[in-house]
Every structure is written in structure tokens, then in C-alpha cells.
Design a protein around this motif. Structure first.
Motif, PDB file in Angstrom:
ATOM      1  N   ARG A  40       0.931  -1.201   0.119  1.00  0.00           N
ATOM      2  CA  ARG A  40      -0.074   0.023   0.046  1.00  0.00           C
ATOM      3  C   ARG A  40       1.108   1.464   0.229  1.00  0.00           C
ATOM      4  N   HIS A  41       1.043   1.862  -1.099  1.00  0.00           N
ATOM      5  CA  HIS A  41       2.044   2.969  -1.201  1.00  0.00           C
ATOM      6  C   HIS A  41       1.607   4.142  -1.862  1.00  0.00           C
ATOM      7  N   ALA A  42       0.545   4.188  -2.298  1.00  0.00           N
ATOM      8  CA  ALA A  42      -0.021   5.434  -3.196  1.00  0.00           C
ATOM      9  C   ALA A  42      -1.087   6.178  -2.658  1.00  0.00           C
ATOM     10  N   ILE A  43      -1.119   7.423  -2.953  1.00  0.00           N
ATOM     11  CA  ILE A  43      -2.379   8.147  -2.362  1.00  0.00           C
ATOM     12  C   ILE A  43      -3.218   8.358  -3.997  1.00  0.00           C
ATOM     13  N   TYR A  44      -4.526   8.022  -3.804  1.00  0.00           N
ATOM     14  CA  TYR A  44      -5.093   8.134  -5.036  1.00  0.00           C
ATOM     15  C   TYR A  44      -6.163   9.327  -4.858  1.00  0.00           C
ATOM     16  N   LEU A  45      -6.333   9.889  -5.923  1.00  0.00           N
ATOM     17  CA  LEU A  45      -7.419  10.988  -6.121  1.00  0.00           C
ATOM     18  C   LEU A  45      -8.485  10.296  -6.685  1.00  0.00           C
ATOM     19  N   GLN A  46      -9.715  10.479  -6.472  1.00  0.00           N
ATOM     20  CA  GLN A  46     -10.813  10.306  -7.189  1.00  0.00           C
ATOM     21  C   GLN A  46     -11.822  11.350  -7.697  1.00  0.00           C
ATOM     22  N   PRO A  47     -11.839  11.873  -9.106  1.00  0.00           N
ATOM     23  CA  PRO A  47     -12.641  12.864  -9.246  1.00  0.00           C
ATOM     24  C   PRO A  47     -14.108  12.323  -9.192  1.00  0.00           C
ATOM     25  N   LEU A  48     -14.942  13.216  -8.560  1.00  0.00           N
ATOM     26  CA  LEU A  48     -16.382  13.099  -8.190  1.00  0.00           C
ATOM     27  C   LEU A  48     -17.176  14.120  -9.181  1.00  0.00           C
ATOM     28  N   VAL A  49     -17.625  14.255 -10.329  1.00  0.00           N
ATOM     29  CA  VAL A  49     -18.080  15.233 -11.048  1.00  0.00           C
ATOM     30  C   VAL A  49     -19.636  15.304 -11.187  1.00  0.00           C
ATOM     31  N   LEU A  50     -20.122  16.310 -11.230  1.00  0.00           N
ATOM     32  CA  LEU A  50     -21.570  16.912 -11.201  1.00  0.00           C
ATOM     33  C   LEU A  50     -22.050  16.526 -12.577  1.00  0.00           C
ATOM     34  N   PRO A  51     -23.154  16.078 -12.860  1.00  0.00           N
ATOM     35  CA  PRO A  51     -23.822  15.805 -14.319  1.00  0.00           C
ATOM     36  C   PRO A  51     -24.136  17.072 -15.223  1.00  0.00           C
ATOM     37  N   ARG A  52     -24.075  16.890 -16.465  1.00  0.00           N
ATOM     38  CA  ARG A  52     -24.748  18.033 -17.390  1.00  0.00           C
ATOM     39  C   ARG A  52     -23.747  19.292 -17.100  1.00  0.00           C
ATOM     40  N   ARG A  53     -22.415  18.933 -17.082  1.00  0.00           N
ATOM     41  CA  ARG A  53     -21.480  20.229 -17.088  1.00  0.00           C
ATOM     42  C   ARG A  53     -21.132  20.977 -18.193  1.00  0.00           C
ATOM     43  N   SER A  54     -21.252  22.405 -18.307  1.00  0.00           N
ATOM     44  CA  SER A  54     -20.990  22.947 -19.442  1.00  0.00           C
ATOM     45  C   SER A  54     -19.110  22.907 -19.890  1.00  0.00           C
ATOM     46  N   PRO A  55     -19.021  23.095 -21.089  1.00  0.00           N
ATOM     47  CA  PRO A  55     -17.566  22.797 -21.554  1.00  0.00           C
ATOM     48  C   PRO A  55     -16.902  23.735 -20.658  1.00  0.00           C
ATOM     49  N   GLN A  56     -17.129  25.170 -20.122  1.00  0.00           N
ATOM     50  CA  GLN A  56     -16.144  25.897 -19.688  1.00  0.00           C
ATOM     51  C   GLN A  56     -16.181  25.523 -18.183  1.00  0.00           C
ATOM     52  N   ILE A  57     -17.289  25.078 -17.438  1.00  0.00           N
ATOM     53  CA  ILE A  57     -17.031  24.358 -16.302  1.00  0.00           C
ATOM     54  C   ILE A  57     -16.123  23.199 -16.293  1.00  0.00           C
ATOM     55  N   GLU A  58     -16.363  22.237 -16.978  1.00  0.00           N
ATOM     56  CA  GLU A  58     -15.428  21.005 -17.382  1.00  0.00           C
ATOM     57  C   GLU A  58     -13.983  21.455 -17.711  1.00  0.00           C
TER      58      GLU A  58
END
Length: 251
Positions: A40-58
Motif C-alpha cells: 500500500r504505497h500510493a495516494i489516489y485522487l478520485q474525481p467525482l463530477v456533477l452531471p450536465r456540466r458546460s464545457p467551460q465548467i469542465e
């Protein structure tokens, strides 16, 4: 390293909570503490995104997630910090006040604070429920104990869910910036409150990165610092949060 002052406001962390100082012996003696290892040697980041995002928000999310990843790689030098490639999209059912992600049980969604009636028209997700979705679940099928689901890979020391969604802990809570669990090595962090009102993206990122590093330190077993101005000071509101330095004190 300035001494930590006495609370000056009713909402300051130390005015709300009474915590015992943590010594090195206390840290090393934690029964559920897991150390880094070859397995067990890594820190993981899990993106949790909202639905229906605009290209600018993304695009803005991508910049923030990349900046956060870079900061944590520098802060936790010597430990692999990996951003998971697969983005988990939150599915929100507003009429039922529920959300789902990562095949989780229902996650509570709300649009107001029950204790005060304060409107939250953008919506908020239950941080404890979302944290449960990130945790691997025990599976004891056929007498073999394994862990399934969640977002923590087999070689992960811990996983931090990262989201733009606003979060809360309980009915009295207006919001929370993050939450972490030592035993399951899963944590959660929200950019939402740091992004409110626009402003300089660099300042917003710095403020947010401090909270993310703080939550990961909790998963190493480090408690709140009660001695000096330090990244591990508890924060009861945003003004206190913003004043926290981006480094650990010697204590």
C-alpha cells in the motif's frame, strides 16, 4: 510558527470542540492506523463530477484537479500521488433527494439546511454518505474475506474523493469542506466553497489544496494541532480556514 490563539468567535473551531493534544506516542499507538508499505504505497485522487456540466465548467474543473494533483505531489514528496483516470459522475435525483455514485447506497441530497431553513438552491450532498461510497466494502463470500467496490485500488494507501459539489455533515451543518476516515483510509474534499463568487483561481486553488492536504494527513492518523499555526489546525468557518498556513508546524 506563531502560537495558536484562543478562540475569538463562537464559531471558531476551539470554541466549538474540546480536543485532546496528540503526542507521537498517541499517533504510533493508534490501533487502526495503517502504515505505508510495498503493498500500500500510493495516494489516489478520485474525481467525482456533477452531471450536465458546460464545457467551460469542465475546463475549469480540469485545471483545478491538475493543480491539486501537482500541489499534493509536492507536499507528499516521496509518495506516489495518482489521479484516477476514470471520472465518477454523480447521478442526482432531486425529487427523491438522493444521489448515487460508484454503485453506492443512496446518498442524501438537500436544498436547504433543516435546522435553520437556510436555502441551498445549488444543492448539497451528505459527506458521510459520499465517504461511504468511496470505502471498499467487506465481502466474505465462500469463507474468503475480501474487499469490493469503493474507489481505493489494491495498492492504495488511501483515496481522496475530489468534487465541485457542496457538502454537509448533519442537519445542523451549513457546509463542510472535507471529511476523512482513518480506518478505511478514505477521504473527501470539495472545491465548492472555495469557488464561490469567482475570484483569482490561484488563490482559490491554494486555499483548497490546504484542505485536501489536511484531510490526507488525517488518513495517516495525524490529529488536529492545538499548539501552533499549522496546516492541521481545526477550522470552524471559512475565515479561519483561509488563515491556516500551507505547512506543518514542528510539533
Amino acid at each position: 510558527f506563531e502560537p495558536l490563539p484562543l478562540p475569538a468567535h463562537v464559531d471558531d473551531w476551539l470554541a466549538q470542540y474540546r480536543e485532546a493534544p496528540q503526542s507521537i506516542s498517541d499517533l504510533l499507538g493508534l490501533t487502526n492506523r495503517v502504515s505505508l508499505s510495498k503493498a500500500r504505497h500510493a495516494i489516489y485522487l478520485q474525481p467525482l463530477v456533477l452531471p450536465r456540466r458546460s464545457p467551460q465548467i469542465e475546463a475549469a474543473e480540469t485545471r483545478l484537479f491538475q493543480g491539486l494533483h501537482g500541489f499534493l505531489c509536492a507536499f507528499y514528496t516521496g509518495i506516489a500521488v495518482v489521479r484516477l483516470a476514470e471520472v465518477a459522475t454523480l447521478s442526482i435525483d432531486k425529487p427523491q433527494k438522493r444521489a448515487h455514485v460508484l454503485n453506492s447506497k443512496p446518498i442524501l441530497w438537500r436544498d436547504s439546511v433543516p435546522s435553520t431553513g437556510q436555502a441551498m438552491p445549488h444543492g448539497q450532498l451528505s459527506a458521510p454518505h459520499l465517504l461511504e461510497a468511496l470505502k471498499p466494502r467487506p465481502n466474505r463470500a465462500k469463507g474468503v474475506s475480501t474487499r469490493i467496490g469503493g474507489a481505493l485500488p489494491a495498492d492504495g494507501f488511501c483515496v481522496l474523493g475530489v468534487t465541485m459539489a457542496d457538502l454537509f455533515c448533519d442537519d445542523d451543518d451549513v457546509f463542510t469542506g472535507g471529511l476523512a476516515c482513518l480506518t478505511s483510509r478514505a477521504g473527501l474534499f470539495s472545491f465548492h466553497r472555495y469557488a464561490e463568487g469567482g475570484g483569482d483561481e490561484g488563490v482559490m486553488l491554494l486555499r483548497a489544496c490546504k484542505t485536501a492536504a489536511h484531510e490526507i494527513a488525517h488518513m495517516f492518523g495525524i490529529g488536529h494541532c492545538l499548539y501552533r499555526h499549522c496546516l492541521m489546525n481545526g477550522c470552524g468557518h471559512l475565515k479561519e480556514d483561509f488563515a491556516t498556513p500551507p505547512f506543518l508546524c514542528p510539533v
